[in-house]
Scaffold this active site. Sequence first.
Site, PDB file in Angstrom:
ATOM      1  N   ARG A 280       0.874  -1.187   0.000  1.00 34.77           N
ATOM      2  CA  ARG A 280       0.000   0.000   0.000  1.00 34.77           C
ATOM      3  C   ARG A 280       0.896   1.217   0.000  1.00 34.77           C
ATOM      4  NH1 ARG A 280      -5.276   1.224   3.622  1.00 34.77           N
ATOM      5  NH2 ARG A 280      -6.039  -0.162   1.979  1.00 34.77           N
TER       6      ARG A 280
ATOM      7  N   ASP B   9     -17.525   6.370  -1.102  1.00 37.99           N
ATOM      8  CA  ASP B   9     -16.211   6.309  -0.448  1.00 37.99           C
ATOM      9  C   ASP B   9     -16.003   7.660   0.229  1.00 37.99           C
ATOM     10  OD1 ASP B   9     -13.619   5.653   0.317  1.00 37.99           O
ATOM     11  OD2 ASP B   9     -12.736   5.977  -1.665  1.00 37.99           O
TER      12      ASP B   9
ATOM     13  N   CYS C 142     -16.144   0.846   0.759  1.00 37.39           N
ATOM     14  CA  CYS C 142     -14.906   0.123   1.081  1.00 37.39           C
ATOM     15  C   CYS C 142     -14.544   0.246   2.553  1.00 37.39           C
ATOM     16  CB  CYS C 142     -13.774   0.629   0.195  1.00 37.39           C
ATOM     17  SG  CYS C 142     -13.369   2.364   0.413  1.00 37.39           S
TER      18      CYS C 142
ATOM     19  N   ARG D  99     -12.957  -9.196   1.526  1.00 35.88           N
ATOM     20  CA  ARG D  99     -11.554  -8.859   1.248  1.00 35.88           C
ATOM     21  C   ARG D  99     -10.682 -10.086   1.487  1.00 35.88           C
ATOM     22  NH1 ARG D  99      -9.759  -3.612   1.613  1.00 35.88           N
ATOM     23  NH2 ARG D  99      -7.825  -4.506   0.845  1.00 35.88           N
TER      24      ARG D  99
ATOM     25  N   HIS E 146      -7.424   0.823  -6.288  1.00 32.93           N
ATOM     26  CA  HIS E 146      -7.574  -0.064  -5.122  1.00 32.93           C
ATOM     27  C   HIS E 146      -8.218  -1.363  -5.626  1.00 32.93           C
ATOM     28  CE1 HIS E 146      -7.710  -1.415  -1.143  1.00 32.93           C
ATOM     29  NE2 HIS E 146      -8.596  -0.617  -0.602  1.00 32.93           N
TER      30      HIS E 146
ATOM     31  N   GLN F 162      -9.879  -4.161  -3.379  1.00 33.87           N
ATOM     32  CA  GLN F 162     -11.187  -3.787  -2.843  1.00 33.87           C
ATOM     33  C   GLN F 162     -12.290  -4.084  -3.852  1.00 33.87           C
ATOM     34  OE1 GLN F 162     -11.979  -2.326   0.358  1.00 33.87           O
ATOM     35  NE2 GLN F 162     -13.963  -3.033  -0.376  1.00 33.87           N
TER      36      GLN F 162
HETATM   37  N1  NVA Z   1     -10.202   6.400  -1.165  1.00 28.31           N
HETATM   38  C1  NVA Z   1      -9.827   5.934   0.150  1.00 28.31           C
HETATM   39  C2  NVA Z   1      -9.954   4.461   0.255  1.00 28.31           C
HETATM   40  C3  NVA Z   1      -9.661   3.904   1.621  1.00 28.31           C
HETATM   41  C4  NVA Z   1      -9.717   2.411   1.676  1.00 28.31           C
HETATM   42  C5  NVA Z   1      -8.406   6.382   0.452  1.00 28.31           C
HETATM   43  O1  NVA Z   1      -7.556   6.295  -0.430  1.00 28.31           O
HETATM   44  O2  NVA Z   1      -8.165   6.816   1.577  1.00 28.31           O
HETATM   45  N1   CP Z   2     -11.072  -0.628   2.589  1.00 25.12           N
HETATM   46  C1   CP Z   2      -9.805  -0.618   3.016  1.00 25.12           C
HETATM   47  O1   CP Z   2      -8.859  -0.788   2.249  1.00 25.12           O
HETATM   48  O2   CP Z   2      -9.689  -0.434   4.345  1.00 25.12           O
HETATM   49  P1   CP Z   2      -8.338  -0.166   5.142  1.00 25.12           P
HETATM   50  O3   CP Z   2      -7.843   1.199   4.749  1.00 25.12           O
HETATM   51  O4   CP Z   2      -8.732  -0.230   6.598  1.00 25.12           O
HETATM   52  O5   CP Z   2      -7.344  -1.219   4.774  1.00 25.12           O
END
Ligand code: NVA
Ligand code: CP
Length: 310
Positions: A101, A227, A267, A295, A128, A131
């Site tokens: 990540r 989201d 998500c 997931r 992502h 997800q």
């Molecule tokens: N769009 C959000 C998704 C979190 C899982 C982010 O990037 O923070």
């Molecule tokens: N949806 C998701 O990726 O959650 P986290 O940021 O908690 O991993």
Amino acid sequence: MTRHFLRDDDLTCLEQREVLELGLALKKDRLALRPLAGPKAVAVLFDKQSTRTRVSFAVGVAELGGYPLIIDAAGSQTGRGESVADTARVLTRQCSAIVWRTYAQSDIEEMAAVATVPVINALTDEFHPCQVLADLMTLAEARGGIGGLKGAKLAYLGDGANNMAHSYLLGCAIAGMEVVVATPPSHMPDPTVVGTARELAIENGGAVEVTADPLVAVRGAHAVASDTWVSMGMEGEAAERELPFVPYQVTQELMDQAAPGAIFLHCLPAYRGKEVTSEVIDGPASRVWDEAENRLHAQKALLAWLLERS
Ligand code: NVA
Ligand code: CP
């Protein structure tokens, strides 16, 4: 050839289907596959916060018989500037797969170019994809199986330029679905991603639309998704990221315009009263807890699938 999963379109329609079918099978029998028995290690790197991704990869790797090596940027040399390529060279000698990540998509592409083990995108600023696999699995469950995805309509309301919007565009187009992103004109998705999604939709019998009208998006949708309006790394813009998105809040009134039996997806983490009302996310149409559980199953399937082909 090593297979990676850096964006949703790294899987073809058929391959996506195979992974989703395997995810459903693993949900029924969690310890059925042990490709990491040994245990072999999978490096799971975090440059941003995470709850679900961290838990689901740690649990998933363990259930596949392996050892999840969770590494936070702050505690590793990457946090002090060691290059992506050098990190990849070290990990690839000792681990069976790398899950990362991070911020820039170009960094994970660089990791994959050097690594000789599968690299999986656990969220970047642009995509992502793990997800969206879980989301597709959740929608498939609501529609009687993977076959129910083709022709289904998913409406995403919110920040059209974020990772979830981009991954919905690609992932749903590959599944042969109709995907609509409703977003203010100031936050349109990357036109290159929209273009690729349109091509994939044509190939797979789906359709792609981007609109500023949330009502057009949700009308007849089988899934409505949202989201956060403030993605990780954008905290400094939180104040400006409120007003333009208010019309895109998923409310019960909007859900009432969706198809009968439509589900709500998010998500997570969610901000009740911002992108979605508690009436919707805590109501009968919400599938967010199944989605969060999926997931685990979808990623185990993905890991097993990639390892078998690499
Ligand atoms: N769009 C959000 C998704 C979190 C899982 C982010 O990037 O923070
Ligand atoms: N949806 C998701 O990726 O959650 P986290 O940021 O908690 O991993």
